[in-house]
Design an enzyme around this catalytic site. Structure first.
Site, PDB file in Angstrom:
ATOM      1  N   HIS A 554       0.832  -1.209   0.000  1.00 60.82           N
ATOM      2  CA  HIS A 554       0.000   0.000   0.000  1.00 60.82           C
ATOM      3  C   HIS A 554       0.864   1.256   0.000  1.00 60.82           C
ATOM      4  CE1 HIS A 554      -3.666   2.326   1.377  1.00 60.82           C
ATOM      5  NE2 HIS A 554      -2.704   3.135   1.757  1.00 60.82           N
ATOM      6  N   GLU A 555       1.774   1.335   0.956  1.00 59.42           N
ATOM      7  CA  GLU A 555       2.583   2.554   1.067  1.00 59.42           C
ATOM      8  C   GLU A 555       3.521   2.727  -0.124  1.00 59.42           C
ATOM      9  OE1 GLU A 555       1.670   4.688   3.094  1.00 59.42           O
ATOM     10  OE2 GLU A 555       0.426   3.423   4.346  1.00 59.42           O
ATOM     11  N   HIS A 558       1.743   4.557  -2.860  1.00 57.69           N
ATOM     12  CA  HIS A 558       1.822   6.010  -2.719  1.00 57.69           C
ATOM     13  C   HIS A 558       3.165   6.527  -3.238  1.00 57.69           C
ATOM     14  CE1 HIS A 558      -1.826   6.821  -0.564  1.00 57.69           C
ATOM     15  NE2 HIS A 558      -1.517   6.091   0.478  1.00 57.69           N
ATOM     16  N   GLU A 584      -5.544   7.924  -2.706  1.00 53.63           N
ATOM     17  CA  GLU A 584      -5.373   6.537  -2.274  1.00 53.63           C
ATOM     18  C   GLU A 584      -5.500   5.534  -3.429  1.00 53.63           C
ATOM     19  OE1 GLU A 584      -4.491   5.425   0.675  1.00 53.63           O
ATOM     20  OE2 GLU A 584      -4.539   7.335   1.737  1.00 53.63           O
ATOM     21  N   ILE A 687      -8.380  12.247  11.515  1.00 51.56           N
ATOM     22  CA  ILE A 687      -9.226  13.433  11.309  1.00 51.56           C
ATOM     23  C   ILE A 687      -8.907  14.567  12.280  1.00 51.56           C
ATOM     24  CG2 ILE A 687     -11.048  11.977  10.388  1.00 51.56           C
ATOM     25  CD1 ILE A 687     -12.697  12.597  12.918  1.00 51.56           C
ATOM     26  N   TYR A 692      -7.173  14.312   7.390  1.00 53.29           N
ATOM     27  CA  TYR A 692      -8.323  13.641   6.795  1.00 53.29           C
ATOM     28  C   TYR A 692      -9.648  14.160   7.342  1.00 53.29           C
ATOM     29  CZ  TYR A 692      -5.649  10.106   4.259  1.00 53.29           C
ATOM     30  OH  TYR A 692      -4.829   9.457   3.365  1.00 53.29           O
TER      31      TYR A 692
END
Length: 772
Positions: A554-555, A558, A584, A687, A692
């Site tokens: 995943h990373e 990015h 994402e 958040i 986010y």
């Protein structure tokens, strides 16, 4: 988590957050002398561009007098304050907390002068406006980014104090820059000029983004309103910083010493070794995996192991409650901080002319509030019945296993019994898989996949750039002509005493034509990839869980978008300038390859015997992919929904508490009602400290894009090597190459040939029948 957002730090992996937040699971600063290239690995130096002056320090070369002189002055400046040196790579090994205050203040004074000069002579042309502005912005981002990164991976009370002292000055300058009317007016002049249509699409997006960002920075506010806006921004910066520190400190605070092995019955050897290793680091020098003592912490590898495997129900309950209530009491209580953050965000939104903070957030995203709510409800409806069935399956299985708690399953039971059910249903044990996923082999397989899909090679470059910890690796990314196109750092292991939790990618340098040096046409991008996976224990390498493998993929996704960009305009290169709810896409796209047979079997080899992962185990992994998918989906929807409600309909000035809002959301997103003391919001860093806010839905929004993108490879044929390579190159030339220079929807259509559809996501998650 994903990339961390600009000006606040980076992007983090949804997988790690899901693992740590769900009731189920999904060194001191070095004082050494400067690490000069002369003492670096000679092979690593060959990874530098041929024109780089650092090549003069390769032992095989004789440096010119001019180069030596230039480097001598650079070294002198570096000795004075490494943050102010002229470096090819940040001097992470030399930056001390005492360097932060003088470096940031000196830099801000210089940039203030440069900004004043720019405003005096500003002209609505690229060379007289955008290029000098990019230099100012980049200079601050590189220096502050170095400090901010060290605070995330090498935290200390001294560094915190230094950052706290200079942070108001940094915010003040950013506000001064964002509210510059001469610059704002110059961008508007470009937008309204006769030359507008002749600009490239990337340049048009830069101009439009700068105008929008200036408005959101308060450029249109006057006098008392501007002063109030600036006070809010200063206070928000302090509060989000304090929120993050409280979460880290609360996580570190919990330690449970265990001396009786019966109390940790069920924990696998890997977890016992880690717990003993932790005990040794805390002064129990004779601790061993076999005989203890052991220390359990709330750090991810320890917490997850207890929740999945500890047969001691009381231990699971204690650890679960401690995790769920982190930073919710005493001096580390984030409750009031959250209330203040929400009040200030609402006040900021109203000053800017918006009804709520979500509208401010959406101003720079693909979605609208209505479309987000529509998507979340569609996914919630598709997931609910599956999640209800998940719970029933768990109860039946626990009852059949003779469990005394079968008829009264609590939150601390769900992960444990889910793991037992998964083992029974699919005959697969995640701990038994660890020996097949040694970190070095996983990285080799990941890099081979990048080569096959995108035509790039990744080579070790340790010694070329200073690092902040001896475990950190440095890599060079090369294209098919063997020329460097990017570099990245990889910091894989958990260090709970100094490193914040989660996983993320962050920017060190962005690709930029304006900031090119060493004879290159553009400065090359550099990234951080940071994880918190199980460290090596004893003489064994880091043996990863399959979920940790997914997190690394995943990373790296990015990082690929940042590193393989072909945009030379710095403001839209890599992940910069991309609407946040699309960022994402490449990270979640890369996770899909963990289930691709050839890819998985290329990385899954036993670290001792070299035995390949048996094909029948691969088939079981694939079969288990959607195990409890409805439950996992609902949990993410709960996070996204409570985030949206707190930033739309919730009024922080009224009597309803944030926990009331969360419980109301949980009624429609969680089959088992949350505990009355559930305070997960107090550690919801995404958040309240991670960029986010009114944006957590981005994970689901981008998951629609990523699943649909991967379906293009399915359509081409996952066994068709030539078709995969061709589709991979198309993905590189669109999603990875175009950065923020095109709108995300245009980029997606360029790759896929049509607009995105949620069908692939629902199909991948096994939820399509209910949606239909």
């Amino acid at each position: 988590m994903g990339p961390r957002p600009p000006r606040q730090g980076g992007i983090g992996s949804v997988m790690v957050w899901l693992l740590l937040s769900a009731s189920f699971l999904r060194v001191p600063f070095a004082r050494a002398a400067p690490r000069l290239p002369a003492r670096a690995n000679p092979k690593a130096l060959l990874l530098l561009p041929a024109s780089s002056p650092l090549r003069a320090f390769c032992p095989a070369s004789r440096p010119s007098r001019l180069t030596c002189s230039a480097h001598a002055s650079m070294a002198a400046a570096s000795d004075d304050n490494p943050l102010l040196a002229d470096f090819d790579f940040p001097p992470f090994d030399r930056v001390e907390p005492q360097h932060v205050r003088p470096a940031v203040r000196t830099l801000l004074a210089r940039l203030e002068g440069e900004l004043a000069d720019l405003e005096k002579g500003v002209q609505p042309t690229w060379g007289k406006l955008v290029e000098p502005l990019e230099r100012i912005v980049d200079n601050l981002e590189v220096v502050w980014g170095t400090v901010d990164h060290l605070k995330a991976v090498k935290d200390s009370s001294e560094l915190r104090a230094a950052v706290e002292d200079v942070q108001p000055d940094k915010v003040k300058f950013q506000l001064r820059l964002g509210q510059s009317k001469p610059i704002y007016q110059a961008f508007n002049a470009i937008r309204n000029s006769s030359d507008w249509e002749s600009l490239s699409e990337a340049r048009k997006r830069i101009v439009q983004a700068q105008i929008k960002e200036a408005v959101l920075s308060g450029v249109a506010l006057e006098d008392e309103q501007r002063e109030k806006f600036n006070q809010i921004e200063q206070e928000l910066e302090k509060l989000t910083q304090k929120f993050s520190e409280n979460v880290l400190d609360a996580t570190k605070k919990f330690e449970k010493l265990i001396t009786d092995k019966k109390e940790i019955d069920g924990l696998p050897a890997t977890a016992l070794g880690l717990a003993a290793q932790t005990a040794v680091s805390k002064g129990h020098e004779s601790a061993t995996a076999e005989n203890g003592p052991w220390i359990i912490t709330l750090d991810a590898p320890s917490y997850i192991a207890v929740m999945q495997h500890a047969r001691n129900r009381a231990l699971r309950e204690e650890v679960y409650r401690a995790y769920l209530t982190r930073a919710s009491s005493g001096d580390l209580d984030n409750t009031n901080i959250i209330s203040q953050i929400l009040k200030l965000r609402l006040e900021k939104a109203k000053l800017l002319g918006y009804k709520n903070y979500a509208e401010v957030s959406m101003a720079q995203k693909m979605a609208t509030v209505d479309r987000v709510e529509e998507l979340l409800e569609k996914l919630r409806a598709a997931s609910w019945d599956h999640a209800v069935q998940d719970m029933e399956d768990l109860k039946v299985f626990a009852n059949g296993s003779g469990s005394p708690e079968a008829n009264d399953l609590a939150h601390w039971d769900l992960t444990f019994w889910s793991e037992r059910l998964r083992e029974s249903k699919y005959d697969i044990n995640e701990e038994d898989l660890r020996p097949y996923f040694a970190l070095p082999k996983v990285m080799d397989g990941l890099f081979s996949l990048a080569n096959k899909l995108f035509g790039v090679s990744v080579e070790p470059a340790d010694g070329l750039a200073p690092v902040w910890n001896s475990d950190v690796k440095f890599y060079c990314v090369k294209d098919s002509s063997n020329s460097p196109v990017a570099y990245f750092y990889f910091d894989p292991y958990s260090r709970p005493s100094e490193k914040r939790g989660g996983a993320w990618m962050n920017v060190v340098f962005s690709r930029s034509r304006v900031l090119a040096r060493n004879g290159l046409s553009a400065r090359l991008p550099v990234a951080h990839v940071v994880c918190n996976q199980t460290p090596p224990v004893g003489d064994k390498p880091s043996l990863m869980t399959f979920r940790e493998v997914e997190t690394v993929f995943h990373e790296f996704g990015h990082a690929l978008q940042h590193m393989l960009t072909k945009q030379d305009e710095g403001f839209v290169a890599g992940i910069r300038g991309i609407e946040w709810d699309a960022v994402e896409l490449p990270s979640q796209f890369m996770e899909n390859w963990c289930y691709h047979k050839n890819t998985l079997l290329s990385i899954a080899k036993h670290y001792e015997t070299g035995e390949l992962l048996p094909e029948e185990i691969y088939e079981k992994l694939v079969a288990a992919k959607n195990f409890r998918a409805g439950t996992f989906s609902l949990r993410q929807i709960r996070f996204a929904s409570v985030d949206m409600e707190l930033h739309t309909t919730y009024d922080p000035n009224e009597s309803l508490s944030i926990y009331d809002v969360d419980r109301r959301v949980a009624e429609r997103t969680q089959v088992l009602a949350p505990l009355s003391e559930d305070k997960f919001l107090c550690s919801f860093s995404h958040i309240f400290a991670g960029g986010y806010a009114a944006g957590y839905y981005s994970y689901k929004w981008a998951e629609v894009l990523s699943a649909d993108a991967f379906s293009a490879f399915e359509d081409a044929g996952l066994d068709n090597e030539k078709a995969i390579e061709e589709t991979g190159r198309r993905f590189r030339e669109t999603v990875l190459a175009l950065g923020g220079g095109k709108s995300p929807l245009e980029v997606f259509v360029s790759f896929r040939g049509r607009e995105p559809s949620p069908e692939a996501l629902l199909r991948h998650n096994g939820l399509l029948p209910v949606a239909a």
